[in-house]
Scaffold this motif. Structure first.
Motif, short mmCIF file in Angstrom:
data_model
loop_
_atom_site.label_atom_id
_atom_site.label_comp_id
_atom_site.label_asym_id
_atom_site.label_seq_id
_atom_site.Cartn_x
_atom_site.Cartn_y
_atom_site.Cartn_z
N ARG A 79 0.84 -1.20 0.00
CA ARG A 79 0.00 0.00 0.00
C ARG A 79 0.87 1.24 0.00
O ARG A 79 2.04 1.20 0.38
CB ARG A 79 -0.94 0.00 1.20
N ALA A 80 0.30 2.34 -0.43
CA ALA A 80 1.00 3.63 -0.40
C ALA A 80 -0.03 4.72 -0.16
O ALA A 80 -1.16 4.64 -0.66
CB ALA A 80 1.73 3.88 -1.72
N SER A 81 0.37 5.73 0.59
CA SER A 81 -0.54 6.83 0.90
C SER A 81 0.01 8.14 0.35
O SER A 81 1.22 8.29 0.20
CB SER A 81 -0.72 6.97 2.42
N ALA A 82 -0.88 9.06 0.10
CA ALA A 82 -0.48 10.40 -0.34
C ALA A 82 -1.50 11.40 0.16
O ALA A 82 -2.68 11.07 0.33
CB ALA A 82 -0.38 10.45 -1.86
N TRP A 83 -1.03 12.60 0.42
CA TRP A 83 -1.89 13.67 0.96
C TRP A 83 -1.77 14.89 0.07
O TRP A 83 -0.67 15.29 -0.29
CB TRP A 83 -1.41 13.98 2.38
N LEU A 84 -2.91 15.42 -0.33
CA LEU A 84 -2.92 16.61 -1.18
C LEU A 84 -3.65 17.73 -0.46
O LEU A 84 -4.61 17.47 0.26
CB LEU A 84 -3.66 16.34 -2.50
N SER A 85 -3.22 18.93 -0.69
CA SER A 85 -3.93 20.07 -0.10
C SER A 85 -3.94 21.23 -1.09
O SER A 85 -2.89 21.69 -1.53
CB SER A 85 -3.24 20.49 1.20
N ILE A 109 1.68 18.51 -2.18
CA ILE A 109 1.61 17.05 -2.16
C ILE A 109 2.55 16.59 -1.07
O ILE A 109 3.70 17.06 -1.01
CB ILE A 109 2.05 16.43 -3.50
N ARG A 110 2.09 15.71 -0.23
CA ARG A 110 2.99 15.06 0.72
C ARG A 110 2.96 13.56 0.46
O ARG A 110 1.89 12.97 0.38
CB ARG A 110 2.56 15.31 2.17
N ILE A 132 6.05 19.56 -3.79
CA ILE A 132 5.92 18.19 -3.32
C ILE A 132 6.95 17.92 -2.22
O ILE A 132 8.13 18.17 -2.41
CB ILE A 132 5.98 17.17 -4.49
N TYR A 133 6.43 17.49 -1.09
CA TYR A 133 7.26 17.19 0.08
C TYR A 133 7.36 15.68 0.21
O TYR A 133 6.33 15.01 0.33
CB TYR A 133 6.64 17.80 1.34
N HIS A 137 -6.70 16.28 1.51
CA HIS A 137 -7.23 14.92 1.42
C HIS A 137 -6.10 13.89 1.46
O HIS A 137 -5.09 14.02 0.77
CB HIS A 137 -8.02 14.76 0.12
N LEU A 138 -6.29 12.87 2.28
CA LEU A 138 -5.35 11.75 2.39
C LEU A 138 -5.97 10.53 1.74
O LEU A 138 -7.14 10.23 1.98
CB LEU A 138 -5.06 11.45 3.87
#
Lengths: 155, 773
Positions: B461-467, B476-477, B508-509, B595-596
């Motif tokens: 799995r992989a997660s990403a967070w956008l704001s 983008i984190r 992007i962080y 959003h994550l």
């Protein structure tokens, strides 16, 4: 203890540094003067990531003692850039051609090819290959670097 | 995997498929990117490892008193100072391997030359070097094993008490013995590869410090998730260890295992001061992990028309002294041993064997690349035996969508390998002529099947967070680490495509175990597949949430909206609002613009006893082709032309795709022709960068590239991974070309002039590693 005071002229500015006789130009530029575009890659003069111009000639910073550079003009890649971090036309070509991947070899590649084009004007692709044998790249396969240098030489 | 209720990304794409020079390119070209070594903190110490000079010994005494009293020395640590002196890898998750612990610092025994024994921190590098020299270690040398044959002999010394066979994998389908007996033709071959070094230009490096009680490491690593292992070693809760991955100066798998991390952590923890550690290039050559040398035996049965009926494969890999990722590397080798071909009856065995050589582990291609030398040689031999062309025999056997692999898995995406083969050969043009007397020319090709994504049983799995920020810019984190292949930039392109934020407005962080949602490390050609999907879905979900607000403002339906150029437009492209106006409207309605999202890969299981089950989510296929000239006087091989073509599904950034293929091919050319660490009795012979011959700008021609976009990958927008695949074909392609030129098949790497001359003279090839029987 055995440190000696000396003046290093880098990218047109004089820096007063205290160095050991055994300190390499790479050590002093990277660690003392904070020049991150001069990098340790092998310490043997093989890979070229520590390339700088000494009075306009490419040398390996890892094989040059800091004291040897005193009284000479040292240029790192950032020394080619214009005011406000304006890219040098050769750097523009690297950017446009995708000639960097990890970017670690890029400053050495830029300096060596800058010197080549300054000396011979419009080198052939084979001449560019020959000039760059002392600058290793493990990411790009060289093709895009050669494209970038050719484009610059054509300008 | 997909989220069917989300609105799709509309075509034609505006950002995906273009090659913008993103933030990382600009910083790299300016020389302003700060790599792991480019970090200095007040009071920073310099760390240095003391490594074993011998490959197999008992440590009878360590005296650190002289080193500790040297002025300027802050710490000298040995095994006794390590709270939990164990790195337990269990690379297959305990499915099949022996459980063997790797000490952080050797305690009473050393198992390879270069094994860490002590660590030093001092005020300067010179003092650290001097202190390391003063650490007095008494070694009582013991017999070691330095090749897989000796290691497998029953009376050989054991590298670990539990035994020398770390893992054995089997894949079985049908009845191979019967099928081989019934075959019209059987071809056999034995193939060997060598120890190879990653040789990233940036050596292993990092800086560690304490910040608010948190042990923080900023290192050159592919995997920030090692924070958990570091916490275990130091005896800290995982919340008290933070790993930051600097943009890497190359990794290629060599920064997938920990390198400087545990040593930096110990020194920081003991001294309470910042510490920097950079491995010397020579240290890296001798002691960093390597590519596994493989010994491969192939037996292939076919009908007279060239159709393969059966294949038997035995693979033995030298794991070196510790497990690292060997169990998984040898699994990938077994799973890919038959290449992109249909093999109804298969019997594949692979094993990883301990020796007192430097440990081997991940390296671009990860076991699936070494076997290409074997399966492609078998195809050429089959063609030769049956009087068919090399392309004919391949086309007769290429896998197709819907076919079963020997593991019993059904391929569920397009297999465009035939197209890559024709395009790669077309790139070469007319065959060359010899440049003079005593010269022979030949043309070769090599097809491959390389997985992208982790082994399926890991439930990846992989997660990403956008704001979306108030001014309409986008953050983008992602915990992704960037090897230099543009991992972060590709994610920005995907987000830009969906949300319409201009690339220059996206920051992007990445690569921070404390501040980023976990992405699971950059390896196994998994990040475009995993994090690309995570960012795609995060962006789609965020757009879905904001769309009704925009639709309301614009008097449009949510499904009609177009997100582009920093604006949202209604139907027909008429009235529009800026992303900043949309963010403000969302804020007024208490709708979050952050959003994550977590994306999960398909999962499954593998039964190691039955040799059947799920292996990898999908594969990237490709073909390379080359023209070579062989000098029959010297055995020198000159590569005249080189072409590569892969189906990448969808090229998110075509220039970066092309760069990956060119770079992978060049790295493969070194593997094929010049690179060899030459380990003898446990000692690396190529211990200088001057002696380890990676390709320079003059060694090989340009790599010509063609890209196939089948649109059927499992990555975002149909993409397939391209990080590892292009290194896999090369050695097989060059061997094929030499075979064509001289009529004899090279079977051992690297294909040096000496070995080629040996083949020309009809002599046996030079001495290589011993062969297990």
């Amino acid at each position: 203890v055995n440190r000696r005071q000396t003046i290093l002229s880098v990218n047109g500015a004089d820096h007063e540094v205290w160095v050991l006789p055994s300190d390499t130009l790479l050590d002093v530029l990277h660690d003392e003067l904070g020049m991150a575009d001069v990098r340790y890659g092998c310490g043997e003069g093989v890979c070229g990531t520590c390339t700088v111009l000494l009075d306009g000639e490419p040398v390996n910073g890892c094989l040059t003692l800091a004291l040897q550079a005193a009284g000479h003009q040292v240029t790192t890649m950032r020394g080619l850039m214009g005011p406000g971090e304006a890219l040098h036309p050769l750097q523009e070509c690297f950017l446009r051609r995708g000639a960097a991947q990890c970017g670690f070899c890029t400053p050495g590649m830029v300096l060596t090819s800058f010197d080549l084009v300054r000396r011979v004007g419009r080198p052939t692709r084979e001449e560019i290959r020959y000039a760059l044998v002392g600058n290793l790249c493990r990411c790009t396969g060289y093709t895009k670097i050669l494209d970038a240098v050719e484009e610059y030489a054509d300008q | 995997m997909t989220t069917p209720d989300l609105l799709p990304v509309t075509t034609p794409y505006r950002v995906v498929g273009t090659s913008p020079a993103h933030h990382d390119f600009v910083e790299k070209v300016k020389g302003s990117l700060h790599y792991a070594a480019d970090w200095r903190l007040p009071g920073m110490l310099h760390g240095r490892l003391v490594r074993s000079p011998v490959p197999s010994a008992r440590i009878t005494a360590i005296d650190v008193s002289a080193a500790r009293t040297l002025p300027g020395v802050a710490a000298v640590l040995t095994a006794a100072d390590v709270p939990s002196n164990a790195i337990v890898e269990m690379a297959s998750g305990g499915l099949a391997e022996l459980e063997v612990t790797m000490p952080v610092l050797a305690q009473d025994r050393v198992r390879y030359a270069g094994e860490p024994v002590a660590i030093v921190a001092a005020a300067t590098r010179q003092i650290a070097d001097a202190a390391a020299e003063l650490v007095a270690v008494d070694y009582e040398e013991r017999p070691g094993v330095f090749d897989v044959t000796s290691a497998l002999a029953t009376d050989s010394p054991r590298v670990h008490d539990v035994g020398n066979t770390l893992v054995t994998w089997q894949i079985r389908s049908g009845d191979v013995a019967a099928a081989l007996a019934a075959a019209d033709v059987v071809v056999e071959g034995e193939y060997r590869s060598q120890h190879v070094e990653h040789a990233y230009l940036e050596p292993e490096a990092g800086v560690g410090w304490l910040e608010n009680g948190v042990l923080t490491l900023r290192v050159s690593t592919q995997v920030i998730e090692h924070a958990a292992a570091i916490a275990r070693i130091i005896g800290l809760p995982q919340s008290k260890v933070r790993v930051i991955a600097a943009y890497m100066g190359g990794g290629f798998g060599g920064k997938e295992d920990m390198t400087v991390e545990p040593y930096l952590a110990l020194l920081v923890w003991h001294t309470r001061r910042p510490v920097r550690m950079i491995w010397d290039r020579q240290e890296s050559l001798v002691a960093s992990t390597k590519r596994h040398p493989f010994l491969m035996r192939y037996k292939t049965g076919a009908r007279a028309d060239g159709t393969i009926t059966a294949q038997q494969v035995e693979i033995t890999g030298d794991a070196g002294a510790y497990p690292n990722l060997s169990p998984r590397v040898l699994f990938a080798a077994a799973a890919c041993a038959c290449g992109p071909y249909r093999v109804p009856d298969a019997s594949i065995t692979s094993r990883a064997v301990f020796t007192n050589n430097v440990p081997t582990s991940a390296f671009r291609g990860f076991g699936a690349m070494q076997v290409t030398l074997g399966y492609e040689a078998q195809m050429d031999l089959l063609a030769e035996r049956l009087g068919l062309s090399r392309t004919q025999v391949r086309e007769r056997n290429f896998l197709a969508k819907g076919d079963l692999l020997p593991t019993g898995e059904r391929l569920d995406t397009c297999v465009a390998v035939a197209e890559t083969m024709h395009r790669a050969l077309a790139l070469l043009g007319e065959p060359p002529r010899p440049s003079g007397p005593g010269k022979l020319v030949g043309r070769g090709l090599g097809c491959n099947r390389q997985p992208y994504g982790r082994t399926i049983w890991f439930r990846d799995r992989a997660s990403a967070w956008l704001s979306l920020q108030a001014d309409g810019t986008l953050l983008i984190r992602s915990g992704v680490t960037d090897l230099g292949a543009g991992q972060a930039a590709s994610l920005a392109q995907i987000a830009a495509e969906v949300l319409g934020a201009p690339l220059d407005d996206i920051s992007i962080y990445i690569g921070d175990s404390a501040l980023n949602p976990p992405a699971g490390g950059t390896f196994a050609t998994r990040q475009l597949y995993m994090s690309g999907n995570a960012v795609l879905h995060a962006a789609l979900e965020l757009r879905e949430r904001m769309a009704p607000v925009a639709a309301d403002l614009l008097g449009a339906l949510p499904g009609e909206l177009e997100f582009a150029d920093g604006r949202v437009r209604g139907a027909g492209g008429g009235v529009s609002i800026t992303l900043a106006e949309l963010a403000a409207a969302c804020d007024r309605r208490a709708i979050s613009t952050a959003h994550l999202s977590t994306w999960r890969a398909e999962s499954g299981s593998f039964d190691p006893r039955a040799g059947q089950g799920d292996t990898f989510p999908d594969y990237t296929y490709g073909t390379h082709a080359a023209d070579v000239e062989v000098d029959t006087e010297t055995g020198q091989v000159t590569v005249l032309r080189y072409a590569a073509c892969h189906d990448v599904g969808r090229a998110i950034n075509p220039m970066r795709v092309e760069g990956q293929i060119q770079g992978g091919a060049m790295q493969g050319l070194g593997y094929a022709l010049t690179e060899d660490l030459g380990i003898e009795d446990g000692y690396v012979q190529a211990a200088l960068f001057a002696n380890y011959l990676i390709p320079n700008a003059q060694d090989f021609p340009d790599v010509l590239v063609d890209i196939v976009e089948s649109g059927e990958g499992k990555g975002p927008l149909g993409a397939r991974g391209i990080g590892e695949p292009p290194i896999g074909n090369v050695a097989a392609t060059i061997a094929s070309a030499i075979h064509d030129a001289i009529g004899v098949r090279p079977a051992e790497l690297p294909m040096t002039p000496e070995r080629v001359l040996g083949l020309l003279d009809g002599r046996a090839p030079g001495p290589g590693p011993e062969v297990p029987t």
